[in-house]
Design a protein around this motif. Structure first.
Motif: not given
Length: 631
Positions: A580-584, A604-612, A614-628
């Motif tokens: 799955v593709g995404g942008m952070a 994240y939220t699920i978006e439509e890729n404006a440049y591709k 029928d492609a789906i793009l995740l707009q990633i709002e937060d990234i964090r270690p699995e134990d946190d």
């Protein structure tokens, strides 16, 4: 990177230890010190990764679903033919029946509230009819922000179809300040105006309205800000927030109140409702930009306003859309918030808001395009000012040790431009997550702009200092005021004391609300199409936010952007081989952790890729270690 210095430090440290060189255990000591320092280094490296991933500061708060809600969701799956994930989202938004879901999916203009339920609406319509019947000159007057400019454009453009003795007026932010000014009233008097329709302000203009009345000028106030105990002596006051107003929907924006006025005027004069529909695009722009709840009547207005923008926008809006590079795209509320709204705002922040109204009432496309290009230049200047002032404010915060421990921030500077202090206050609120006030100087006066965090009523905080204020207004999350410059230090102390006493600990902690946890295998075109049915999104109806755990870099994620500030991601999770593709955006510091091959969680939220297509793009709002993942 840190292990080599650790080894050097370990070796150097032995030269200061009281052991002879021929002690057999010296190399064990070296090894012992090396591993200890290496362990500390690795720990510091881990801390560095944690604290330099922008989203690390958020707490994730996942919504829980009760057994009863789960049963209701499963019933909706059968009745509506939707996925269980989508059905759960509907239930969490209070949509629990098939009929309620269908009304939500297809908002109808016929369901708009009767405008005559609003207090004084009949009086306002009668006064407007009298003015037209007596051929009085009418002035449509409004605030210089997006809400005020769109409201003025809507009322002026609608009425000029039927009446020519009408003009509009936007006060200059720097000469006149917020709301009704004596200069504006004098302008009206000099031009023979007998009726002023004021939009998105005026509810506290007691003195100015009384002054106008002495000059033989009536006011119809159309506002949505919180009234004082005493209101102006206007011919009519349209404001659903009046304590004596029975109007059921309290969250209209200023442009929305203006629309309801024109709706009532149309009904009273047998004007077909179809004549009003083309003006709904201005309502949508105002609702998105003023961040009012996109529920109830606002949802209906925004839904049909977006349809109008995408099918046949106002000439001025079409020009802005083209200047923004949005032509050919399906315009969303986010496009308005981040692209269209700031440009309409820019002329009032840098020069004069009347230029935005000039654009929005323009009939000729080429002339509108020239105006849109000029406003776009103002927006570029505004962004430069915004960046410069935010950097200066951040330096001040970093220098003021006392501010670090305060539950609020109050900053002031004589050189700051008051047209952008609201934006800077918003930026600082996002960065430090504390109620923030930014104040600039204008001679002996000070102009302040306040912004809040979720759940804290900043209007009440400002109101607690009202004896120091010459004028103030706003709502729960944003407020503005003027005062004497000499009183600013006292205001700062009392404002911060009020916040300290009244804010809750949880309101000082940035939280990401997670609608539900899903796996990558759940993300498909059907779910994306279902999510679109929840639009238009905005306050009180945000885009659904998901989280996924045990996510890994596919090996191709990379830092992108002019300043290398974003990450373009390709991810897999532990339950499928789906990539799955995404942008952070703005989270480039997290790339070192992502590339460490450790598992992490994403929100994240699920978006439509404006440049591709029928492609789906995740707009990633937060990234964090699995134990946190959850705090």
């Amino acid at each position: 990177m840190l292990l080599l210095p650790a080894a050097c430090i370990a070796d150097r440290s032995l030269k200061f230890m009281p052991y002879p060189d021929n002690v057999p255990g010296r190399w064990w000591i070296t090894l012992f010190i090396f591993f200890n320092i290496a362990a500390v280094s690795l720990f510091l490296l881990f801390v560095y990764f944690r604290t330099n991933i922008r989203g690390m500061r958020f707490k994730w708060r996942q919504k829980e679903i009760s057994e009863e809600a789960e049963r209701t969701a499963r019933e909706l799956v059968v009745k509506l033919g939707v996925s269980l994930i989508f059905a759960r989202l509907l239930v969490s938004r209070g949509i629990t029946t098939e009929s309620a879901a269908k009304r939500f999916f297809r908002p109808q203009l016929a369901d708009l509230t009767d405008p005559f339920l609003m207090k004084d609406m009949d009086i306002a319509v009668d006064r407007l009819n009298d003015a037209i019947g007596r051929k009085e000159r009418i002035l449509v007057y409004g605030d210089y922000d997006v809400d005020g400019c769109t409201a003025v454009a809507l009322v002026y453009r609608f009425l000029r179809q039927f009446y020519s003795n009408i003009e509009y007026y936007i006060p200059n932010r720097y000469d006149e300040g917020y709301g009704v000014s004596r200069k504006g009233v004098d302008y009206a008097h000099e031009h023979g105006v007998k009726l002023i329709i004021i939009l998105d302000c005026g509810i506290k203009a007691n003195d100015e309205v009384a002054y106008a009345k002495e000059l033989g000028i009536d006011f119809i106030v159309c506002d949505h800000h919180v009234p004082d105990e005493t209101m102006p002596c206007a011919a009519a006051i349209l404001n659903p927030k009046r304590s004596d107003d029975p109007y059921p929907f309290k969250h209209l924006c200023g442009c929305g109140v203006g629309f309801k006025f024109m709706q009532a005027f149309s009904r009273n004069n047998n004007i077909p409702y179809s004549r009003l529909v083309p003006f709904l695009d201005l309502c949508a722009v105002s609702i998105a930009s003023d961040i009012v709840p996109v529920v109830g009547e606002n949802r209906i207005l925004a839904f049909h306003g977006l349809r109008q923008i995408n099918q046949n926008p106002t000439t001025g809006l079409k020009a802005i859309i083209d200047v923004c590079g949005l032509q050919g795209r399906n315009i969303s509320m986010s496009d308005i918030v981040f692209k269209i709204g700031p440009r309409i705002n820019a002329s009032g922040r840098v020069e004069n808001g009347s230029m935005s109204v000039d654009l929005l009432v323009e009939r000729n496309y080429e002339a509108a395009l020239d105006k849109a290009k000029q406003i776009n230049e103002y927006n570029e200047q505004r962004k430069d000012l915004d960046k410069q002032m935010t950097e200066e404010a951040n330096k001040i915060v970093s220098r003021l040790e006392s501010q670090r421990h305060q539950t609020s921030i109050v900053l002031y500077d004589e050189g700051w431009k008051k047209g952008v202090i609201g934006i800077v206050a918003s930026r600082l609120t996002e960065i430090y997550y504390r109620p923030t006030v930014v104040i600039s100087r204008d001679g002996d006066l000070a102009t302040g702009s306040a912004r809040s965090v979720t759940g804290f009523d900043i209007y009440s905080a400002v109101k607690s200092c009202r004896d120091l204020l010459i004028n103030f207004g706003g709502h729960n999350y944003a407020s503005g005021f003027t005062m004497r410059w000499a009183d600013v230090p006292v205001f700062r102390r009392r404002f911060q004391e009020y916040v300290e006493t009244n804010i809750l600990q949880l309101q000082t902690e940035p939280v990401l609300d997670i609608d539900c946890e899903i796996d990558f295998k759940d993300i498909n075109r059907k779910l994306l199409n279902e999510l679109k049915r929840l639009a238009p999104f905005g306050a009180s109806n945000p885009k659904p936010r998901f989280c996924t755990h045990h996510v890994y870099d596919y090996g191709t994620s990379k830092v992108v952007g002019r300043g290398q500030e974003h990450i373009k991601l390709e991810l897999v999770d532990s339950k499928s081989s789906t990539v799955v593709g995404g942008m952070a955006f703005g989270q480039s510091a997290a790339v070192k952790y992502i590339k460490s091959k450790r598992a992490f969680g994403i929100a994240y939220t699920i978006e439509e890729n404006a440049y591709k297509h029928d492609a789906i793009l995740l707009q990633i709002e937060d990234i964090r270690p699995e134990d946190d993942a959850f705090a």
